[in-house]
Motif scaffolding. Sequence first.
Motif, PDB file in Angstrom:
ATOM      1  N   GLN A   1      -4.812  -1.199   4.111  1.00 55.94           N
ATOM      2  CA  GLN A   1      -5.642  -0.037   4.460  1.00 55.94           C
ATOM      3  C   GLN A   1      -6.268  -0.220   5.838  1.00 55.94           C
ATOM      4  O   GLN A   1      -6.343   0.735   6.620  1.00 55.94           O
ATOM      5  CB  GLN A   1      -6.734   0.174   3.404  1.00 55.94           C
TER       6      GLN A   1
ATOM      7  N   TRP B   1       0.859  -1.192   0.000  1.00 52.13           N
ATOM      8  CA  TRP B   1       0.000   0.000   0.000  1.00 52.13           C
ATOM      9  C   TRP B   1       0.888   1.232   0.000  1.00 52.13           C
ATOM     10  O   TRP B   1       1.993   1.203   0.537  1.00 52.13           O
ATOM     11  CB  TRP B   1      -0.875  -0.014   1.261  1.00 52.13           C
TER      12      TRP B   1
ATOM     13  N   ARG C   1      -3.603   1.635  12.940  1.00 49.71           N
ATOM     14  CA  ARG C   1      -2.423   2.363  13.446  1.00 49.71           C
ATOM     15  C   ARG C   1      -2.788   3.798  13.799  1.00 49.71           C
ATOM     16  O   ARG C   1      -2.405   4.312  14.849  1.00 49.71           O
ATOM     17  CB  ARG C   1      -1.297   2.364  12.402  1.00 49.71           C
TER      18      ARG C   1
ATOM     19  N   VAL D   1       6.211  -0.001   7.886  1.00 47.08           N
ATOM     20  CA  VAL D   1       5.849   1.249   7.226  1.00 47.08           C
ATOM     21  C   VAL D   1       7.126   2.040   7.018  1.00 47.08           C
ATOM     22  O   VAL D   1       7.918   2.198   7.953  1.00 47.08           O
ATOM     23  CB  VAL D   1       4.835   2.067   8.055  1.00 47.08           C
TER      24      VAL D   1
ATOM     25  N   ARG E   1      -3.576   0.356   8.413  1.00 47.73           N
ATOM     26  CA  ARG E   1      -3.294   1.793   8.526  1.00 47.73           C
ATOM     27  C   ARG E   1      -4.355   2.479   9.384  1.00 47.73           C
ATOM     28  O   ARG E   1      -4.037   3.288  10.256  1.00 47.73           O
ATOM     29  CB  ARG E   1      -3.245   2.444   7.148  1.00 47.73           C
TER      30      ARG E   1
ATOM     31  N   GLU F   1       3.454   0.779   3.007  1.00 48.21           N
ATOM     32  CA  GLU F   1       3.503  -0.426   3.818  1.00 48.21           C
ATOM     33  C   GLU F   1       4.157  -1.511   2.986  1.00 48.21           C
ATOM     34  O   GLU F   1       3.790  -1.724   1.830  1.00 48.21           O
ATOM     35  CB  GLU F   1       2.119  -0.908   4.244  1.00 48.21           C
TER      36      GLU F   1
ATOM     37  N   SER G   1       4.255   7.692   2.412  1.00 46.62           N
ATOM     38  CA  SER G   1       4.596   6.455   3.129  1.00 46.62           C
ATOM     39  C   SER G   1       4.134   5.227   2.358  1.00 46.62           C
ATOM     40  O   SER G   1       3.298   5.318   1.455  1.00 46.62           O
ATOM     41  CB  SER G   1       3.980   6.461   4.531  1.00 46.62           C
TER      42      SER G   1
END
Length: 185
Positions: free
Chosen positions: A158, A95, A164, A127, A161, A102, A100
Motif C-alpha cells: 500500500q 496487494w 507510485r 504491478v 502504491r 502487486e 490491479s
Amino acid sequence: MTDQAPAVEADTPEIPGKPTSASRTTLSHIMTHNDTNLLGTVHGGVIMKLVDDAAGAVAGRHSGGPAVTASMDEMAFLEPVRVGDLVHVKAQVNWTGRTSMEVGVRVLAERWNESTPPTQVGSAYLVFAAVDADGKPRAVPPVCPETEKDRRRYQEAQIRRTHRLARRRAIMELREKRAAEGLDD
C-alpha cells in the motif's frame, strides 16, 4: 489500518477474496552459457524475464484470467548469478486493487550440483492489470493475507502504491506546467 483488501466498487458484483497461498508459485531454471552477459555471469535481463514470467503466472492465477505487466518497481540485483546455478523465482500477490495487483518476487540461486542452501540474489515488485478478451481492465478478487508476513507485505505494498501514484501525479503536473510555459519537449 485493515488487513483485508478494499471491496470492489459498488457498480461491480463483489468477488470473493482469495488467500495469498492460492496463487503463490516458484519457477526454477538452470542457468547455462546461453544466459550469460559479457562479464560471464547471467545477464540481468534473463533474470528479469524469469521474474516477469513467475509474477505473470501468479497474477493470472489470482485474477482467474489474463493479466499484463503494468510496471516493475525496485528490481534489485543482490548477487551475481553464474552458469550452473539453479535459480528459484518465488512470487506471490501482496496487494490487490479493483483491477490491479502487486506481485512480490524473490530470486534465489544455488549450485545445481551442491546441497548448500540457496542464496537470495534478487527481488522485485511488479504491478499487473487484469484484462478481459478485449484488453479492457477487469475486476480482481481481493487478496486475503494469511500470515503476519503476508499482512506486512500487504501494508508495505500500500505504501509503494501511494508512492507510485504520487510520483505519477507530480510528473504529470510538471509536464502540464512546462507545456503551459511553452517548454513542451
